[in-house]
Design a protein around this motif. Structure first.
Motif, PDB file in Angstrom:
ATOM      1  N   ASN A  71       0.790  -1.272   0.280  1.00  0.00           N
ATOM      2  CA  ASN A  71       0.079   0.145   0.043  1.00  0.00           C
ATOM      3  C   ASN A  71       0.735   1.106   0.070  1.00  0.00           C
ATOM      4  O   ASN A  71       0.503   2.436  -0.115  1.00  0.00           O
ATOM      5  N   ASP A  72       2.113   1.120   0.157  1.00  0.00           N
ATOM      6  CA  ASP A  72       3.116   2.485   0.366  1.00  0.00           C
ATOM      7  C   ASP A  72       4.265   1.961  -0.112  1.00  0.00           C
ATOM      8  O   ASP A  72       5.371   1.641   0.552  1.00  0.00           O
ATOM      9  N   GLN A 124       2.855  -1.284  -6.044  1.00  0.00           N
ATOM     10  CA  GLN A 124       1.530  -0.627  -5.444  1.00  0.00           C
ATOM     11  C   GLN A 124       0.796  -0.152  -6.680  1.00  0.00           C
ATOM     12  O   GLN A 124       0.909   0.537  -7.492  1.00  0.00           O
TER      13      GLN A 124
END
Length: 126
Positions: A71-72, A124
């Motif tokens: 997610n990051d 991502q």
């Protein structure tokens, strides 16, 4: 055809102790099963089983052998860099990285090698 089946990612390594150090200490994943007779370790990452096993063919694939969706991307790259991971830069037709990151349709991606020379990816979705 494969109703009820499940798949497993499989990664060959030439030094199981060194690979375990990488997967457990650098990537931070915990073994769920150690198979000493088979000289392998089973992990689970994001629900995906990941078998790391001893083989004479470790690190010979020139392609991505395992991808981790995050997610990051930037934060995970920074944390891995602190642990000594070096991200690859590529300049191929249709794929160019800047500071280790490729901006692709629908995702950002970065690639790095594990302790055995296998190519792993971080992705991502955008």
């Amino acid at each position: 055809m494969f109703e009820g089946a499940r798949g497993t990612a499989v990664i060959a390594v030439s030094d199981l102790a060194r690979a375990r150090s990488f997967y457990e200490e650098v990537l931070g994943i915990t073994p769920v099963e150690i198979q000493e007779e088979a000289q392998s370790v089973m992990y689970t990452l994001g629900g995906t089983p990941l078998l790391v096993y001893l083989s004479g063919f470790a690190g010979t694939a020139k392609n991505t052998v395992f991808a981790i969706e995050t997610n990051d991307l930037d934060a995970d790259m920074a944390e891995l860099s602190v642990k000594g991971v070096e991200f690859q830069d590529y300049d191929f037709p249709g794929l160019r990285t800047t500071n280790g990151v490729a901006e692709l349709p629908g995702e950002r991606s970065a690639w790095f090698a594990d302790s055995e020379g296998n190519i792993l990816a971080l992705n991502q979705r955008t």
